[in-house]
Design an enzyme around this catalytic site. Sequence first.
Site: not given
Length: 340
Positions: A290-291, A239, A270-271, A236, A234, A267-268
């Site tokens: 995440g988002r 950020r 993924v939609r 992050h 990841s 992680d990063g």
Amino acid sequence: MDLKEIRATAREKLKGFCRVCPVCDGRACAGEVPGMGGVGTGKAFQENLRALSRYKLNLRTIHGVKEPDLSFELFGVKVSMPVFAAPITGTTYNMGGALTDEEYSLAVVEGSLLAGTLAFTGDGADPTMYGSGLKAIKKVEGKGIPIIKPRAQEEIIKRIREAEETGAIAVGVDIDGAGLLTMALKGQPVSPKTLEEVMEIVNSTRLPFILKGIMTPDEAELAVQAGAKAIVVSNHGGRTLDETPGAADVLPEIAARVKGKITILADGGVRSGVDVLKLLALGADGVLIGRPIIVAAFGGGAEGVKIYLEKIKKELREAMLLTGVARVTEVPGTIIRKEQ
């Protein structure tokens, strides 16, 4: 409640902090840190999605896979799919405060369980943020994983002890948070760690330990050497450091070095369930989101998180069926091809 309603509600609650774009790709919010964007130019956030988009799935329908097996086990806990909610805090200064960190953590932890999986909870500049995640995990009898910022050694170990008291199934440090602007602004020092310091932290607990924020093969090997049980590949969410590659671009070389020696999470960007399958094919054992989880929680609470994760599960199952993948624990690299 459906995804359209969830997104509409989230757009209102996140107004001024997140535009709830049709595709969450970091272009509209570039540089908005604090906020929901990527640091600096925002390219590190955007590159997570670009990296994934460069891989395509090979459609295959002449095979014997009729009902793909999505089940997975993480540290002895069986889950419905290898997809987990990423550790996130800062609902007030990053997301406008329509939900408190305590409300957000509980929605994500409970919603993930409703979908048959687990949530990671986070740490932040306000010391109560970490406690919010612990409260949520304690309420669900330890079915969650708290992640701690790379604070001073004694502060990390103190928080590990608190995690142990909740009965959490594992604990970790998001070492990629070492340069977080929001932590600096709030007077909460974080920093990189030496291998010796990482080993001290890992050895301070009997819980499985996770190092989040690994982006190079050599640091993946150091995580193995330190005794960590899992890493999260990841940046992050783009950020902390501008101009980093996307997680999907570094994952194969990391997997080539440490696959089988340590659990690899990624992680990063993924939609979709298709994105999950791509990362599994590139060498991940599991995936964090995440988002989009933020949007789901603000738009529909625990039920919103459940609905969103069930969408991901449905998409993952369909993608497995149409690529001939029988089990998420055995995803061959041959199902993907990279654009030239």
